[in-house]
Design a protein around this motif. Sequence first.
Motif, PDB file in Angstrom:
ATOM      1  N   ALA A  90     -25.079 -15.956  -2.857  1.00  0.00           N
ATOM      2  CA  ALA A  90     -25.690 -14.186  -2.613  1.00  0.00           C
ATOM      3  C   ALA A  90     -24.507 -14.381  -1.361  1.00  0.00           C
ATOM      4  O   ALA A  90     -24.629 -11.962  -1.254  1.00  0.00           O
ATOM      5  N   ASP A  91     -24.192 -14.468  -0.986  1.00  0.00           N
ATOM      6  CA  ASP A  91     -22.736 -14.226  -0.169  1.00  0.00           C
ATOM      7  C   ASP A  91     -21.729 -13.662  -0.653  1.00  0.00           C
ATOM      8  O   ASP A  91     -20.624 -12.887  -0.367  1.00  0.00           O
ATOM      9  N   ALA A  92     -21.226 -14.418  -1.628  1.00  0.00           N
ATOM     10  CA  ALA A  92     -20.536 -13.573  -3.038  1.00  0.00           C
ATOM     11  C   ALA A  92     -20.468 -12.657  -3.030  1.00  0.00           C
ATOM     12  O   ALA A  92     -19.658 -11.693  -3.721  1.00  0.00           O
ATOM     13  N   THR A 101      -4.782  -8.993  -1.096  1.00  0.00           N
ATOM     14  CA  THR A 101      -4.574  -6.798  -0.472  1.00  0.00           C
ATOM     15  C   THR A 101      -6.220  -6.050   0.097  1.00  0.00           C
ATOM     16  O   THR A 101      -6.097  -5.277   1.284  1.00  0.00           O
ATOM     17  N   LEU A 102      -7.047  -5.878  -0.933  1.00  0.00           N
ATOM     18  CA  LEU A 102      -8.450  -5.324  -0.852  1.00  0.00           C
ATOM     19  C   LEU A 102      -9.149  -5.357   0.405  1.00  0.00           C
ATOM     20  O   LEU A 102      -9.210  -4.158   1.434  1.00  0.00           O
ATOM     21  N   ALA A 103      -8.687  -6.413   1.012  1.00  0.00           N
ATOM     22  CA  ALA A 103      -9.689  -6.940   2.301  1.00  0.00           C
ATOM     23  C   ALA A 103      -8.781  -7.044   3.978  1.00  0.00           C
ATOM     24  O   ALA A 103      -9.141  -6.057   4.433  1.00  0.00           O
ATOM     25  N   THR A 104      -7.722  -6.650   3.335  1.00  0.00           N
ATOM     26  CA  THR A 104      -6.680  -7.069   4.267  1.00  0.00           C
ATOM     27  C   THR A 104      -6.564  -5.334   5.156  1.00  0.00           C
ATOM     28  O   THR A 104      -6.839  -5.069   6.655  1.00  0.00           O
ATOM     29  N   ASP A 134      -2.629 -17.094   4.997  1.00  0.00           N
ATOM     30  CA  ASP A 134      -2.490 -18.347   5.599  1.00  0.00           C
ATOM     31  C   ASP A 134      -3.471 -19.535   5.238  1.00  0.00           C
ATOM     32  O   ASP A 134      -4.564 -20.296   5.840  1.00  0.00           O
ATOM     33  N   ILE A 135      -4.108 -18.775   3.108  1.00  0.00           N
ATOM     34  CA  ILE A 135      -5.545 -19.135   3.109  1.00  0.00           C
ATOM     35  C   ILE A 135      -5.013 -20.389   2.335  1.00  0.00           C
ATOM     36  O   ILE A 135      -4.370 -20.700   1.243  1.00  0.00           O
ATOM     37  N   ASP A 190     -10.179 -13.031   6.929  1.00  0.00           N
ATOM     38  CA  ASP A 190     -10.448 -13.878   6.935  1.00  0.00           C
ATOM     39  C   ASP A 190     -11.444 -15.529   5.748  1.00  0.00           C
ATOM     40  O   ASP A 190     -12.434 -16.489   6.023  1.00  0.00           O
ATOM     41  N   ALA A 191     -12.464 -14.644   4.538  1.00  0.00           N
ATOM     42  CA  ALA A 191     -13.421 -15.268   4.822  1.00  0.00           C
ATOM     43  C   ALA A 191     -14.064 -14.852   3.381  1.00  0.00           C
ATOM     44  O   ALA A 191     -14.875 -14.219   2.531  1.00  0.00           O
TER      45      ALA A 191
END
Length: 450
Positions: free
Chosen positions: A196-198, A176-179, A324-325, A187-188
Motif C-alpha cells: 500500500a505504501d508503494a 530524479t522525479l522525487a528530487t 545516498d541510498i 529519502d523514502a
Amino acid sequence: MPRPRLSTLAAVCATALATALLGPATGAHATTAEHYSGALSDGAAWIADKPEQWNGTLLLFSHGFGPTTAADAPSAAAHQALLDAGYALVGSSYDPHGSMWALDSAERDQFAALTAFRQQIGTPTRVISVGQSMGGLINAQIARDGAGRIDGALGLCGLVAGGVDLDNYQLDAEYTLATFFDPADADALVNLESQADATALADRLTKAVEAAQQTPAGRARIALAAAYLNLADWAPGQQPPARDDFAGQEQQQYAWLAQGLLSFIVPARWSVEQSAGGNTSWNKGVDYAGLLHKSAHAKQVAALYRDAGLNLRADLNQLTHGADITADPAAVAHLKRTSTAGQGLAVPLLDIHTTADQLVPVEQESALAQRVRRAGDSALLRQAYVARQSHCNFTTAEVVAALHAVEHRLDTGHWDDAATAGELQHGADESGLDGAAFTDYRPSRLTGTR
C-alpha cells in the motif's frame, strides 16, 4: 501476500493486448487437445496441452510477472495456433506462496513441470523453452542451465538485464522525479513498509509529474527522469516523433507516465524487495552526469533544458551530491544469484522485442548481448525487433515466425538468415495469421547499470 492493484496503464495494456493478440480463442477448425494438470512438490501448479496430432515438439512456457497462475502459452490466440500446428505445451505457476517476483522458484518449477510432462504424458523429440516478460528472464536462465533438458529457446519481450539492473535504473528515475517534484519522498523510495505504501508513493509521483508537465522546466526534468528510466518516446495511438523533435519525444514519454507507468513499476519493485529480503537498489556514488552522457536521450534532455533556461549541470550536480541510498548487500547477492542471465548459453536463444516497450525497455537486449558476448556464446544468441509500441505487444504471426527461426537453427545447426528481420517478416507473412512488423534495429546501451 497482497497483489498490486491494476493501474490505468495495466488496464490499457490488457485491452491493447487482448485486441492485438487474443482474438477468438477457437475457430471452426480448431485442433482438439487433451488437457493435463497437476501439482509440484513446492505447491506450484502445472498445466499441459497435447494435440491429437502431436508433432513431437514440446514448448515449455514461462509466464511473466503477476499472479502465480499456471500458463502454457503467451496468449489465447498463440495457444490455439500452436496446438493447430501440432505443438504440445506445458508450463507452471511457480511457487504460489512467495512474491510475484517468483525467481526463487521459477526455473526449478519449470524443469519440474517438464519432468511431469515426460512422466505422465509422453517423451518429446524436442523441447523449446519460451518465456515472456519476467518469464523471458527465466527463459534466458533455462537457456543457460538447460543442457540435456531443452534444445533451444525463444524469448518474448524478456526482462533479460535482470533484477539488479532493473531496480537500479528505476530507482534513478524515481529519485530524479522525487528530487525535483516531490522532495518529501526523495529519502523514502526504498524499504517501504507495505505494498500500500508503494502504491501511494506511485500515486504521489504520478500527480507530481502531471503538475510538472505544465511548465517548460517541468518537461525538461521529466525528460531527464525518462532518460534514466530508458523510457520509450513512442506512445500508443501516436506516430513516432522525428529524431530531432525533442518536445514531441517528451510529450510521448509523458503519455506513458500519465497512463500509470509508475503505478506498475513502483509496487513491482516492492515485490522484488520482498523476494530478495531487503532493498536491492542503490545510488550512493552514482555520477548522474556520466549516467546521462551514456543515454540515447542525452541530446533531447540538453535541448529541453536549454529551451527552458535551466542549468542542466546544476541539476545533475544536485542529483549526484544528494544520492545516498545504499542497498542491503545480502538482498543484492540474493537477487544476483536468482535473477540474472547472460552468464552463458547452453542452447540457441532467439529474443524478440518491441522497439517501444515501456515496461521492459528494448535496451535490456543490449545488456544481455554484452554478457553473452563476454561469456563467449554470441554464436548461440540472436535478437530481432518489432516496430510497435507497448510491452509484449506481438502478433501471433510474429511469435510463430520466431519459433520457426529457432527450429531452423536446431534443424541445420546454423542460424543462416533465419533470424533476420527480412526472413522473420517473410515467415510471418507466409503464416497467413495476423500480420507482422519486424524491422532492422539496434538498441542503445541500457542506462543505469552499475
